[in-house]
Design a protein around this motif. Structure first.
Motif, PDB file in Angstrom:
ATOM      1  N   GLU A  88     -16.299 -28.954 -67.116  1.00  0.00           N
ATOM      2  CA  GLU A  88     -16.639 -30.213 -66.466  1.00  0.00           C
ATOM      3  C   GLU A  88     -18.118 -30.547 -66.635  1.00  0.00           C
ATOM      4  O   GLU A  88     -18.804 -30.964 -65.699  1.00  0.00           O
ATOM      5  CB  GLU A  88     -16.242 -30.168 -64.981  1.00  0.00           C
ATOM      6  CG  GLU A  88     -14.749 -29.995 -64.796  1.00  0.00           C
ATOM      7  CD  GLU A  88     -14.336 -29.771 -63.344  1.00  0.00           C
ATOM      8  OE1 GLU A  88     -15.206 -29.727 -62.461  1.00  0.00           O
ATOM      9  OE2 GLU A  88     -13.124 -29.644 -63.113  1.00  0.00           O
ATOM     10  N   GLY A  89     -18.633 -30.320 -67.862  1.00  0.00           N
ATOM     11  CA  GLY A  89     -20.006 -30.664 -68.179  1.00  0.00           C
ATOM     12  C   GLY A  89     -21.058 -29.676 -67.701  1.00  0.00           C
ATOM     13  O   GLY A  89     -22.243 -29.869 -67.938  1.00  0.00           O
TER      14      GLY A  89
ATOM     15  N   LEU B 176     -13.206 -15.181 -67.119  1.00  0.00           N
ATOM     16  CA  LEU B 176     -14.160 -14.935 -66.030  1.00  0.00           C
ATOM     17  C   LEU B 176     -15.126 -16.096 -65.813  1.00  0.00           C
ATOM     18  O   LEU B 176     -15.519 -16.390 -64.690  1.00  0.00           O
ATOM     19  CB  LEU B 176     -14.943 -13.647 -66.297  1.00  0.00           C
ATOM     20  CG  LEU B 176     -14.118 -12.371 -66.153  1.00  0.00           C
ATOM     21  CD1 LEU B 176     -14.795 -11.207 -66.857  1.00  0.00           C
ATOM     22  CD2 LEU B 176     -13.886 -12.056 -64.681  1.00  0.00           C
ATOM     23  N   LEU B 177     -15.514 -16.757 -66.906  1.00  0.00           N
ATOM     24  CA  LEU B 177     -16.389 -17.922 -66.789  1.00  0.00           C
ATOM     25  C   LEU B 177     -15.611 -19.182 -66.414  1.00  0.00           C
ATOM     26  O   LEU B 177     -16.211 -20.200 -66.073  1.00  0.00           O
ATOM     27  CB  LEU B 177     -17.150 -18.157 -68.095  1.00  0.00           C
ATOM     28  CG  LEU B 177     -18.226 -17.140 -68.449  1.00  0.00           C
ATOM     29  CD1 LEU B 177     -18.860 -17.491 -69.793  1.00  0.00           C
ATOM     30  CD2 LEU B 177     -19.279 -17.055 -67.364  1.00  0.00           C
ATOM     31  N   ASP B 178     -14.284 -19.119 -66.519  1.00  0.00           N
ATOM     32  CA  ASP B 178     -13.408 -20.250 -66.236  1.00  0.00           C
ATOM     33  C   ASP B 178     -13.778 -21.443 -67.120  1.00  0.00           C
ATOM     34  O   ASP B 178     -14.062 -22.545 -66.639  1.00  0.00           O
ATOM     35  CB  ASP B 178     -13.465 -20.626 -64.748  1.00  0.00           C
ATOM     36  CG  ASP B 178     -12.375 -21.621 -64.371  1.00  0.00           C
ATOM     37  OD1 ASP B 178     -11.327 -21.667 -65.059  1.00  0.00           O
ATOM     38  OD2 ASP B 178     -12.574 -22.373 -63.385  1.00  0.00           O
ATOM     39  N   VAL B 179     -13.791 -21.162 -68.438  1.00  0.00           N
ATOM     40  CA  VAL B 179     -14.102 -22.195 -69.426  1.00  0.00           C
ATOM     41  C   VAL B 179     -13.019 -22.208 -70.495  1.00  0.00           C
ATOM     42  O   VAL B 179     -12.292 -21.235 -70.663  1.00  0.00           O
ATOM     43  CB  VAL B 179     -15.492 -21.952 -70.082  1.00  0.00           C
ATOM     44  CG1 VAL B 179     -16.597 -22.101 -69.040  1.00  0.00           C
ATOM     45  CG2 VAL B 179     -15.574 -20.601 -70.762  1.00  0.00           C
ATOM     46  N   ARG B 180     -12.912 -23.326 -71.212  1.00  0.00           N
ATOM     47  CA  ARG B 180     -11.910 -23.435 -72.278  1.00  0.00           C
ATOM     48  C   ARG B 180     -12.312 -22.646 -73.520  1.00  0.00           C
ATOM     49  O   ARG B 180     -11.488 -22.112 -74.225  1.00  0.00           O
ATOM     50  CB  ARG B 180     -11.697 -24.899 -72.659  1.00  0.00           C
ATOM     51  CG  ARG B 180     -11.032 -25.705 -71.581  1.00  0.00           C
ATOM     52  CD  ARG B 180     -10.720 -27.096 -72.097  1.00  0.00           C
ATOM     53  NE  ARG B 180     -10.315 -27.973 -71.026  1.00  0.00           N
ATOM     54  CZ  ARG B 180      -9.085 -28.052 -70.541  1.00  0.00           C
ATOM     55  NH1 ARG B 180      -8.155 -27.285 -71.062  1.00  0.00           N
ATOM     56  NH2 ARG B 180      -8.795 -28.874 -69.576  1.00  0.00           N
ATOM     57  N   LYS B 181     -13.636 -22.629 -73.805  1.00  0.00           N
ATOM     58  CA  LYS B 181     -14.132 -21.934 -74.986  1.00  0.00           C
ATOM     59  C   LYS B 181     -15.441 -21.245 -74.620  1.00  0.00           C
ATOM     60  O   LYS B 181     -16.309 -21.840 -73.993  1.00  0.00           O
ATOM     61  CB  LYS B 181     -14.357 -22.929 -76.120  1.00  0.00           C
ATOM     62  CG  LYS B 181     -14.883 -22.300 -77.388  1.00  0.00           C
ATOM     63  CD  LYS B 181     -15.160 -23.347 -78.452  1.00  0.00           C
ATOM     64  CE  LYS B 181     -15.790 -22.669 -79.653  1.00  0.00           C
ATOM     65  NZ  LYS B 181     -16.311 -23.623 -80.599  1.00  0.00           N
ATOM     66  N   ALA B 182     -15.565 -19.996 -75.039  1.00  0.00           N
ATOM     67  CA  ALA B 182     -16.807 -19.244 -74.821  1.00  0.00           C
ATOM     68  C   ALA B 182     -17.326 -18.791 -76.178  1.00  0.00           C
ATOM     69  O   ALA B 182     -16.551 -18.439 -77.063  1.00  0.00           O
ATOM     70  CB  ALA B 182     -16.552 -18.042 -73.929  1.00  0.00           C
TER      71      ALA B 182
END
Length: 193
Positions: free
Chosen positions: A79-80, A104-110
């Protein structure tokens, strides 16, 4: 204080600010005030800066690869909002960026932070980035195996070797202490073989 770990000469890190990034020395000194045993347990040794990368260092100074713990910086957006984590994994493994870290970061791409950003934002030198002294807001995720003193019978006595914030030295401390450092979160299966 001396220890028999490789061919390096180890000294108390609190006594050698010249061998540490300023933020790293500040964290170790502050941690030692809260937990006095830290002053004697966290050691530093000078190395040739050209040998700071893990493979070169372990070969040159007779250190077992299993004793080295790498610190890699990973980022992702949700979310930006950018989310950054330092991942601590034994050098015999690698961070599971595409699954565990991403979750763990709750992101789509790391993905790994580019070297120039990693050094600029951390205030540390590439090849010396350490979890001790990273910017506020970075999560510090340690694979549970970092603390496992029985992971390898490598003669280290449970010590692990990490960066010092600069290329000209390395820090050694018990893995069980590293995972108790300020802000560190222990994660099962953060690393993959």
């Amino acid at each position: 204080m001396t220890t028999a770990l490789g061919t390096l000469t180890w000294e108390r890190a609190v006594d050698r600010p010249d061998l540490l990034a300023a933020s790293t020395h500040a964290v170790i000194s502050g941690w030692a005030v809260v937990e006095p045993a830290v002053a004697d347990a966290v050691l530093v040794a000078a190395i040739d800066p050209d040998l700071a990368d893990t493979a070169a260092m372990t070969d040159a100074y007779d250190l077992p690869l299993s004793a080295s713990v790498n610190c890699v910086l990973v980022a992702g957006r949700r979310e930006g909002v950018e989310r950054i984590a330092a991942c601590l994994v034994r050098a015999t493994t690698r961070a599971d960026v595409n699954n565990a870290v991403k979750r763990l970061l709750d992101v789509r791409k790391a993905s790994f932070l580019p070297m120039d950003r990693a050094t600029q934002e951390s205030g540390m030198e590439y090849g010396g980035i350490t979890p001790l002294g990273l910017p506020v807001g970075y999560r510090v995720l340690a694979d549970a195996a970092v603390a496992d003193t029985g992971a390898a019978d490598d003669g280290t006595g449970g010590l692990v070797v990490i960066g010092s914030g600069v290329r000209r030295s390395k820090i050694a401390l018990p893995g069980s202490l590293l995972v108790r450092a300020p802000g560190v979160e222990v994660v099962q299966e953060l690393a993959i073989g």
